[in-house]
Design an enzyme around this catalytic site. Structure first.
Site, PDB file in Angstrom:
ATOM      1  N   HIS A 230      -7.649   1.427   1.902  1.00 41.85           N
ATOM      2  CA  HIS A 230      -7.523   1.155   3.339  1.00 41.85           C
ATOM      3  C   HIS A 230      -8.292   2.193   4.169  1.00 41.85           C
ATOM      4  O   HIS A 230      -7.721   2.875   5.034  1.00 41.85           O
ATOM      5  CB  HIS A 230      -6.051   1.108   3.757  1.00 41.85           C
ATOM      6  CG  HIS A 230      -5.829   0.307   5.014  1.00 41.85           C
ATOM      7  ND1 HIS A 230      -4.724  -0.458   5.231  1.00 41.85           N
ATOM      8  CD2 HIS A 230      -6.602   0.147   6.132  1.00 41.85           C
ATOM      9  CE1 HIS A 230      -4.803  -1.041   6.424  1.00 41.85           C
ATOM     10  NE2 HIS A 230      -5.942  -0.683   6.988  1.00 41.85           N
TER      11      HIS A 230
ATOM     12  N   GLU B  15       0.855  -1.193   0.000  1.00 48.20           N
ATOM     13  CA  GLU B  15       0.000   0.000   0.000  1.00 48.20           C
ATOM     14  C   GLU B  15       0.883   1.233   0.000  1.00 48.20           C
ATOM     15  O   GLU B  15       1.843   1.288   0.774  1.00 48.20           O
ATOM     16  CB  GLU B  15      -0.902  -0.010   1.244  1.00 48.20           C
ATOM     17  CG  GLU B  15      -1.847  -1.205   1.262  1.00 48.20           C
ATOM     18  CD  GLU B  15      -2.748  -1.255   2.511  1.00 48.20           C
ATOM     19  OE1 GLU B  15      -2.694  -0.322   3.325  1.00 48.20           O
ATOM     20  OE2 GLU B  15      -3.495  -2.221   2.641  1.00 48.20           O
TER      21      GLU B  15
HETATM   22  P1  NAD Z   1      -9.944  -9.403  16.786  1.00 47.72           P
HETATM   23  O1  NAD Z   1      -8.628  -9.733  17.368  1.00 47.72           O
HETATM   24  O2  NAD Z   1     -11.051  -8.971  17.696  1.00 47.72           O
HETATM   25  O3  NAD Z   1     -10.480 -10.673  15.939  1.00 47.72           O
HETATM   26  C1  NAD Z   1      -9.672 -11.432  15.091  1.00 47.72           C
HETATM   27  C2  NAD Z   1     -10.210 -12.864  15.134  1.00 47.72           C
HETATM   28  O4  NAD Z   1      -9.526 -13.644  14.132  1.00 47.72           O
HETATM   29  C3  NAD Z   1      -9.966 -13.566  16.484  1.00 47.72           C
HETATM   30  O5  NAD Z   1     -11.200 -14.027  17.021  1.00 47.72           O
HETATM   31  C4  NAD Z   1      -9.041 -14.724  16.124  1.00 47.72           C
HETATM   32  O6  NAD Z   1      -9.303 -15.888  16.901  1.00 47.72           O
HETATM   33  C5  NAD Z   1      -9.406 -14.955  14.665  1.00 47.72           C
HETATM   34  N1  NAD Z   1      -8.430 -15.738  13.914  1.00 47.72           N
HETATM   35  C6  NAD Z   1      -7.072 -15.735  13.999  1.00 47.72           C
HETATM   36  N2  NAD Z   1      -6.553 -16.612  13.110  1.00 47.72           N
HETATM   37  C7  NAD Z   1      -7.585 -17.172  12.443  1.00 47.72           C
HETATM   38  C8  NAD Z   1      -7.686 -18.135  11.408  1.00 47.72           C
HETATM   39  N3  NAD Z   1      -6.601 -18.726  10.883  1.00 47.72           N
HETATM   40  N4  NAD Z   1      -8.916 -18.466  10.937  1.00 47.72           N
HETATM   41  C9  NAD Z   1     -10.024 -17.898  11.470  1.00 47.72           C
HETATM   42  N5  NAD Z   1      -9.997 -16.995  12.477  1.00 47.72           N
HETATM   43  C10 NAD Z   1      -8.789 -16.628  12.948  1.00 47.72           C
HETATM   44  O7  NAD Z   1      -9.670  -8.306  15.673  1.00 47.72           O
HETATM   45  P2  NAD Z   1     -10.712  -7.301  14.995  1.00 47.72           P
HETATM   46  O8  NAD Z   1     -10.793  -6.068  15.809  1.00 47.72           O
HETATM   47  O9  NAD Z   1     -11.956  -8.027  14.657  1.00 47.72           O
HETATM   48  O10 NAD Z   1      -9.897  -6.917  13.651  1.00 47.72           O
HETATM   49  C11 NAD Z   1      -9.574  -7.904  12.676  1.00 47.72           C
HETATM   50  C12 NAD Z   1      -8.557  -7.351  11.693  1.00 47.72           C
HETATM   51  O11 NAD Z   1      -9.176  -6.338  10.895  1.00 47.72           O
HETATM   52  C13 NAD Z   1      -7.371  -6.610  12.336  1.00 47.72           C
HETATM   53  O12 NAD Z   1      -6.339  -7.508  12.699  1.00 47.72           O
HETATM   54  C14 NAD Z   1      -6.923  -5.660  11.248  1.00 47.72           C
HETATM   55  O13 NAD Z   1      -5.912  -6.279  10.479  1.00 47.72           O
HETATM   56  C15 NAD Z   1      -8.164  -5.463  10.388  1.00 47.72           C
HETATM   57  N6  NAD Z   1      -8.688  -4.080  10.431  1.00 47.72           N
HETATM   58  C16 NAD Z   1      -8.731  -3.365   9.264  1.00 47.72           C
HETATM   59  C17 NAD Z   1      -9.252  -2.080   9.245  1.00 47.72           C
HETATM   60  C18 NAD Z   1      -9.369  -1.310   7.967  1.00 47.72           C
HETATM   61  O14 NAD Z   1      -9.487  -0.080   7.992  1.00 47.72           O
HETATM   62  N7  NAD Z   1      -9.345  -1.957   6.813  1.00 47.72           N
HETATM   63  C19 NAD Z   1      -9.718  -1.498  10.448  1.00 47.72           C
HETATM   64  C20 NAD Z   1      -9.681  -2.259  11.624  1.00 47.72           C
HETATM   65  C21 NAD Z   1      -9.160  -3.555  11.612  1.00 47.72           C
END
Ligand code: NAD
Length: 312
Positions: free
Chosen positions: A284, A265
């Site tokens: 993003h 990015e």
């Molecule tokens: P979170 O930690 O609450 O949830 C992530 C979940 O993924 C957890 O429950 C974990 O057990 C699960 N997980 C891990 N490995 C896995 C696998 N192999 N298969 C299935 N599930 C699996 O995080 P969140 O707050 O829900 O955020 C998720 C992701 O979203 C963040 O890590 C970030 O990268 C991304 N995000 C992107 C933006 C954006 O602007 N695009 C904004 C916020 C978050």
């Protein structure tokens, strides 16, 4: 003398002012592109605030021997070497949940746009064309199945919004145990990845980027998706094989895809993503709205203040 905080990426200004009321703040959002200036500025500071671009790695930790806390204006921690921080006793504080609603709304919006396939007609309708037969073949979202990969904060919020508009939700998350009460409480069926790929009309990714999730949506996984289904990625770019996805869209095996995140990015010239039907690309921003920015920045300002009051 007040303790010094460096902020190396964009932060909502009222939250910067809130910190300035208590600390000596160096707000330098350009530091993200000026690594040597950043490394010099962190020499004596106890607190650093970053977004998703500043690399908090061993080099930075070595340049900041007095660092005690890193505030992350967002959620994913892939730009932070968490293990190295732990080893040095540096606490990492993400803004967990503060931008989740914006991401969940992005998920539902793009899902509806892709199934309906009717919103890409502005230029042709204004030019006097009337593509009604083609664009009148869209589908409703109600009654469709949303497949959530990663049943954490954002996955659960997306589920609530999806259920409110009549979707069924299945989810795959090996780290949320089968007997966890959350499954019953939210009315979501816990399934394997293969089951989800085969059954979902829309798949949405909400996993962190780590070794186990890199290339999770490989060409083989994309080939297992239900014909005519759609894929949304707001998590991290390296989780999807972009070329395989583009090929599946061009062949008409999938009905659409929405990508907010990419391996590199900003995107360099990406011929494989050009002229792909029903592909939505955003830079993003799924978690970035006026409301989320204010919540994320306020939360980190409060958490850093509380941490420095306790440990400063
Ligand atoms: P979170 O930690 O609450 O949830 C992530 C979940 O993924 C957890 O429950 C974990 O057990 C699960 N997980 C891990 N490995 C896995 C696998 N192999 N298969 C299935 N599930 C699996 O995080 P969140 O707050 O829900 O955020 C998720 C992701 O979203 C963040 O890590 C970030 O990268 C991304 N995000 C992107 C933006 C954006 O602007 N695009 C904004 C916020 C978050």
């Amino acid at each position: 003398m007040a303790q010094r905080i460096v902020i190396s990426e964009f932060m909502d200004l009222p939250a910067v002012e809130q910190l300035r009321g208590r600390f000596d703040v160096l707000y330098a959002p350009d530091f993200v592109k000026q690594r040597s200036e950043l490394l010099a500025a962190v020499k004596d500071i106890p607190a650093l605030i970053v977004r998703n671009l500043t690399q908090v790695n061993q080099e930075l930790l070595d340049a900041a021997p007095k660092l005690k806390v890193v505030g992350r204006l967002g959620v994913g921690l892939d730009n932070i070497d968490v293990a190295a921080c732990e080893k040095r006793g540096v606490k990492v504080i993400p803004a967990s949940g503060a931008n989740a609603l914006s991401v969940a709304e992005y998920t539902i919006t793009t899902a509806m746009i892709m199934l309906r396939t009717a919103y890409h007609s502005t230029a042709s309708v204004a030019a006097g064309e009337w593509p009604k037969p083609v664009l009148g073949r869209g589908r409703e979202i109600a009654g469709k199945t949303l497949g959530v990969i990663g049943y954490g904060f954002i996955g659960r919020l997306s589920t609530r919004l999806a259920q409110a508009i009549g979707m069924q939700v299945i989810a795959c998350d090996p780290y949320v145990a089968a007997d966890d009460p959350i499954w019953k409480a939210t009315g979501v069926r816990r399934v394997s990845l293969d089951e989800l790929l085969a059954a979902a009309d829309v798949i949405t990714l909400h996993v962190p980027l780590q070794d186990s999730t890199r290339n999770l949506m490989s060409a083989a996984a994309i080939a297992k998706m239900k014909k005519g289904s759609a894929l949304i990625n707001t998590s991290r770019g390296s989780i999807i094989d972009e070329k395989a996805l583009a090929a599946a869209l061009k062949e008409g095996r999938l009905c659409g895809a929405a990508l907010d995140v990419f391996e590199h990015e900003p995107l360099a010239d990406s011929p494989h993503l050009k002229d792909v039907p029903n592909l939505i690309l955003t830079p993003h921003v799924a978690g970035i709205t006026a409301e989320a920015n204010a919540r994320v920045s306020t939360m980190i300002a409060q958490e850093i203040t509380a941490f420095l009051d306790q440990h400063g």
